[in-house]
Every structure is written in C-alpha cells, then in structure tokens.
Write a protein that holds these residues in place. Structure first.
Motif, PDB file in Angstrom:
ATOM      1  N   UNK B 236       0.851  -1.190   0.000  1.00  0.00           N
ATOM      2  CA  UNK B 236       0.000   0.000   0.000  1.00  0.00           C
ATOM      3  C   UNK B 236       0.882   1.233   0.000  1.00  0.00           C
ATOM      4  N   UNK B 237       0.234   2.354  -0.356  1.00  0.00           N
ATOM      5  CA  UNK B 237       0.935   3.623  -0.348  1.00  0.00           C
ATOM      6  C   UNK B 237       1.520   3.878   1.045  1.00  0.00           C
ATOM      7  N   UNK B 238       0.687   3.567   2.049  1.00  0.00           N
ATOM      8  CA  UNK B 238       1.121   3.819   3.424  1.00  0.00           C
ATOM      9  C   UNK B 238       2.337   2.968   3.780  1.00  0.00           C
ATOM     10  N   UNK B 239       2.313   1.708   3.329  1.00  0.00           N
ATOM     11  CA  UNK B 239       3.446   0.826   3.651  1.00  0.00           C
ATOM     12  C   UNK B 239       4.726   1.341   2.997  1.00  0.00           C
ATOM     13  N   UNK B 240       4.613   1.762   1.722  1.00  0.00           N
ATOM     14  CA  UNK B 240       5.802   2.277   1.025  1.00  0.00           C
ATOM     15  C   UNK B 240       6.358   3.476   1.782  1.00  0.00           C
ATOM     16  N   UNK B 241       5.449   4.403   2.155  1.00  0.00           N
ATOM     17  CA  UNK B 241       5.899   5.591   2.888  1.00  0.00           C
ATOM     18  C   UNK B 241       6.526   5.198   4.213  1.00  0.00           C
TER      19      UNK B 241
END
Ligand SMILES: Nc1ncnc2c1ncn2[C@@H]1O[C@H](COP(=O)(O)OP(=O)(O)O)[C@@H](O)[C@H]1O
Ligand SMILES: [Mg+2]
Lengths: 259, 328
Positions: B236-241
């Motif tokens: 997810x975007x959150x995981x990448x960030x």
C-alpha cells in the motif's frame, strides 16, 4: 479496517444476468489517451474483452498495438481514460488505494517481460515479499515460498540473487512470486519475449501446469506462437482495438500468417 | 460469490522487518548513503564546534589579559615589594578574570588571604599584616568600607563617577574605563561576529542540506522501479511511505549521531594541535557543545527524513505502471 459495507459493495457489483457470472475479468470499452505535451497517443480505442475462470487467454498483436496498456488496465496498474474493468464483478474504478493494493496482493499475480525481480533480494526473499505485504508471518511465508520455488523447479536456488540466475530461471522466480498468495488471476506481459525459444517453451509449459493444477486464469500478451497453441482463446489487438477472437483449433498454424 | 475485500493493515513490526531486511540486503548501498549523511553532518557539527572553540579561546585570552592588567596595577600599588600582602574581600558574583586574580597574584609572589571580617586594627584574621585590601565582585563598589583598616583599598568595579571617600586613605580603581569610541568599536565587533556566525551556519546548513538531499534522492529515485514492483505485489501507499520513513530514520539517526560526534571530535583535535589541548579543553563551554552536538544530530535526522520521504511519497502515490516505467 475498511471492509466493504454490504451496501457499498452491492453498488459496485456489475449489473447483469447470470451469463457473465463466470467472467473473472471483464473490460468494457477501454480507451487510453497518453498526452505528451500537445501530442496525443491513442493507445486503446475502445477495447472490450473478458476472461472466464480458469481460462488461458492470449493477447496477440504487433509492437505498439496496445497490449501492455491493456495489461496495465485489467491488472489495475493504471486507470483507463474511459471504460470499465470488472474483476470478480467489482468495478475497480470504485476501489480506493488500499483496496486496490489488496487486489494486487491477493487476487492478481503479475509477470513482466523484464522479470522485475528485486535485484538486491534473494529468490526466497523475492517470493516472500508479497506474503509479507499480505501479513503472513515470516515462518509461514518462508515455508510457502520454498514450496512455490520448488513448484517452478528452483528449490535448489533459494538463496541466489537474480543476477546469478539465467533469464529463464529469473522468470521462474517471477512466476513463483506471482503465485505467492495463490491469486485467481495471472497476468503476463510478453513473459517469453526476453527468453530463447526453448526456455520460452518451458515457461509456457509451466504456466499451463499452474492453470491445470490450481485453476488460475491466465492472461498473457504474447508474440509467441507456442503460447498461442497452448491457450484456450486468442485475442488479436491492433491499433488499440480487439480485431479478432479465435480458439487455437480454429487456426491453421502452418499458414503464412504465423511466420 | 464475490468475496469481501478487506484492505490489509500491516502491523508496524512487519514494516520494520521489511526495512531491516532491506537495509541488510543492500548493506553496501545503505552504508554509502549513511556515509553521505554522516559527512554532511560532520561538516555542520565541526563548523559549530570550531566556532565555539574560537569564541572560547578568544574569551579565555581576554580574561587572562584582564586579570594580568589588574595584577599589574596591584603590583605597582604595592611598590614591587617582595612581601606584599593582599587581603581579599569578595562581594557579590565574581567574573572570570576576578576568579583568576588571586591565583595570579600568588604566582607573582604576592601573598593573598581572605579578609572576611572587618578588623579595625589594620590586621586580618590571626593578626596578619595587610598592605592592601582588594574588594572584588559585582557588589564591590557598594561594599561598606567603614571600619576597614586604614590601608589602600582596591576595588574591581568602581567607576570614575564614584566620589572619592574621605575616610579612605587611598581608593584604587582596577576597572578599565572604555572610551566611547572603544565601546562603539567593541559593539561593532560583536555585531560583525554575530553576522558572521549566522552566515557560516546558514552556509553550512545549505551545504549539508545539499549533500544529504543528494544522497537520499539518489537512494530513493534509483528505487522507483522497485517501488513500482512493490506496489504491483500489493504494497500500500502507506506501507511504502512507512518503509522509507523508517529507513531514513535509521540512516539519518546513524549518520546524524555519528556525524555530530565525529565532527565535534575532529574539530577539537584540529584546534588542539593549533592552540594546544589544555587551552582548547579549558575554553570549551561544555553545555553549549552538547547543545551543538544535539542540534547537529537532530538536523541530520530531520534533513534525511525530509529528503527521503518527499520523493518516496511521490513514488508511492504513482500508479504502479508509471513507477515501473520511470527510468531514473
Ligand atoms: N506512458 C506512456 N506515455 C506515452 N505513450 C505511451 C505510454 N505507454 C504506451 N504509450 C504508447 O501507446 C502505444 C501502445 O503502447 P503499448 O501498450 O506499450 O504497446 P505494446 O505493448 O503492444 O507494444 C504506443 O504507441 C506507445 O508508444
Ligand atoms: Mg508491451
């Protein structure tokens, strides 16, 4: 977290009758326009297709005809300019980013022409990655990954880095990684294009085995004649349109068309 | 038949595990990036420490000169007699040069002793003779001198406006009177020094910022394809960030703390060879040095995180197909 409420979910289900219920993927009227400054490229001009559960579908077409673009759209990697994509009858345009990530993680496995393995990781770590994203605990993930690598015949190369493997072996790792979370669909974009004839054939056999063994739906863009012969159905795409559909037994592979 | 879609909520430990694994598998690359941050912060920290040492050494010189000047006056007052005796009265807070003064006098062969209780007989405690009384400290000019022995009295903080006192045989002022011109010049000097410090810190910060941004931008942009692949695999975007946030925290923490300490150390060693180690150690204001080291380390972490999270945020928001295509 954001489990769908029944109401939201119902709205997202594609309207229709029982006929389409076995279509695991359905794309309707896809167009894609790339704008680079003032220049417009129409990569897709209204392509529609569907794939049945457990089907092996090949997408054939010359370079630049829009195969990769179609691959990206039905794989939820890119948004169409217009048109809809339904995966398991859910309109993916309505999914938020987390839900799309869920879809990419559990529902679809991707195989690329250039393998796209993470170079700094070992084969095992590459295959474990989607499972980490799915929240599988490390021990379990390792076990599953070893099993998947054995399945593609690389049980003896677990700790090698991609650079230490041949192209065919790298693509096998990619296939194992695509299968990591037991997806319903495998999408492949010219998986044999960077491989020699013989290795390409092995790859096709492997995909065919996976289809038979696990009932996964396989959609593959290809140039490869061997791939056409193994598939259940072939779509021809030209200049962004689906121009022809056929089953392999309807084709004469000895004709000049295929040489 | 259509299954419920639940988005994955990964626990923090999974992100941490992915990050530590990521750093381990690309150890060489991570070390290069960490080294870039470390160098930048070393530079910053050494600039701050050098400034601190220079100011400290200059202060130390001034203090010493001031103490010497006062000692010279007292020595002259005693007539360079071989056994001059100075009774010392402390009134209020002592400044650095006042603190030095008694020791300095002793070193010149002048005896000093504490003269705390006023003794009318002209002698100090235990009947000691006193040739001159020295009143030091911030309250020295207000010190009550009635009842002191009839010997010359030297005061460190009196000014020329203070009326001479008839009851005292001789009042010696040790204060250096600054002329208005001199005062002005000194103020101007201080102002220039302040500007120079601001300027040096600003330049150092810019250089550090550039170095760190460069290192982190490289390390993130060269992984755009990898981010694209990660997103295809369901990150997810959150995981990448979160992965890049954690990673930059680790690299920024390591490079920041290491760079801050090493920079200060190098600067101390360099100036030690220049001025002599005791001089340098003596003139360093320890709490300020700690503050500078902390500031450098925190700057390292903050700059690194900002420089990494910004491009990672962009990459994480890209569509996977675009991230995969990008060839930086
Ligand atoms: N990101 C993009 N930006 C601009 N043009 C693109 C982009 N992706 C593809 N195209 C163009 O769209 C057309 C179809 O490309 P593609 O789907 O990659 O074809 P294929 O995979 O069949 O070779 C080509 O003309 C290509 O140049
Ligand atoms: Mg292509």
């Amino acid at each position: 977290m954001t489990a769908f409420s029944t109401e939201k979910f119902q709205q997202m289900i594609e309207p229709g009758n029982g006929d389409i219920i076995d279509h695991v993927i359905r794309a309707v009227g896809l167009t894609k326009v790339y704008r680079m400054g003032s220049e417009e490229t129409h990569a897709l001009r209204g392509a529609s297709m569907e794939a049945k559960r457990g089907e092996y579908l090949s997408i054939m077409g010359p370079s630049g005809s829009g195969k990769s673009t179609l691959f990206n759209m039905i794989g939820a990697l890119q948004k169409p300019t217009t048109g809809r994509v339904y995966i398991d009858r859910v309109d993916i345009a309505q999914l938020d980013t987390e839900e799309l990530a869920w879809l990419r993680c559990r529902k679809i496995g991707y195989i690329f022409q250039t393998f796209n393995l993470i170079q700094v990781m070992t084969c095992l770590e590459n295959v474990m990655l989607p499972m980490a994203y799915a929240g599988v605990d490390e021990e379990q993930a390792r076990e599953n990954a070893i099993e998947k690598l054995q399945l593609v015949g690389l049980g003896h190369r677990l700790l090698h880095k991609p650079a230490e493997l041949s192209g065919g072996q790298q693509q096998r790792v990619a296939i194992a990684r695509a299968m990591a979370n037991n997806p319903a669909i495998i999408l492949a974009d010219e998986p044999t294009a960077n491989l020699d004839q013989k290795t390409g054939e092995e790859m096709i056999t492997l995909l065919d085995d996976l289809k038979k063994k696990f009932g996964v739906t396989i959609i593959s863009a290809t140039h490869d004649l061997k791939m056409l012969q193994r598939s259940d159905r072939i779509l021809w795409i030209d200049d962004g349109r689906i121009v022809r559909t056929a089953r392999p037994d309807e084709l004469d592979f000895s004709s000049t068309e295929f040489h | 038949m259509a299954k419920k879609i639940e988005s994955v909520q990964l626990p923090f430990s999974v992100a941490l595990q992915i990050v530590t694994q990521g750093i381990r598998v690309r150890l060489g690359r991570s070390l290069v990036t960490l080294f870039g941050v470390l160098l930048g912060i070393m530079f910053f920290s050494s600039v701050l420490t050098s400034h601190l040492i220079k100011v400290g050494v200059a202060d130390e010189d001034r203090t010493r000169a001031e103490a010497n000047r006062m000692a010279n006056i007292l020595e002259a007052e005693l007539g360079y007699s071989m056994d001059g005796r100075v009774g010392v009265i402390v009134s209020g807070e002592l400044d650095a040069s006042e603190q030095r003064l008694p020791r300095l006098l002793t070193r010149r062969g002048i005896q000093t002793f504490a003269f705390d209780d006023p003794a009318p007989s002209g002698v100090g405690r235990d009947g000691e003779r006193v040739d001159i009384l020295l009143i030091m400290g911030s309250e020295s000019m207000n010190h009550d001198i009635s009842g002191l022995p009839q010997v010359p009295i030297a005061v460190t903080r009196s000014s020329s406006e203070d009326t001479p006192r008839a009851d005292v045989p001789m009042l010696v002022s040790l204060t250096r009177e600054l002329s208005p011109g001199e005062l002005e010049r000194r103020e101007a000097e201080e102002r220039t020094a302040r500007y120079r410090l601001t300027w040096i810190v600003a330049i150092a910060l810019v250089v550090t910022l550039m170095g760190i941004t460069n290192a982190m931008l490289m390390s993130v942009t060269e992984r755009f394809r990898e981010i694209g692949t990660m997103k295809c695999l369901g990150a997810t975007r959150r995981l990448v960030r979160r992965i890049f946030l954690l990673e930059s925290l680790i690299i920024g923490g390591g490079g920041g703390i290491g760079g801050a300490l090493l920079g200060a150390l190098f600067s101390i060693i360099f100036h030690g060879f220049l001025y002599g180690f005791p001089q340098v150690m003596f003139s360093i204001n320890l709490p300020v040095l700690m503050g500078f080291i902390l500031l450098s380390a925190v700057s390292g972490v903050v700059l690194t995180v900002v420089a990494a999270v910004y491009p990672a945020g962009i990459a994480s928001s890209m569509l996977p197909s675009d991230a995969l295509r990008s060839n930086v």
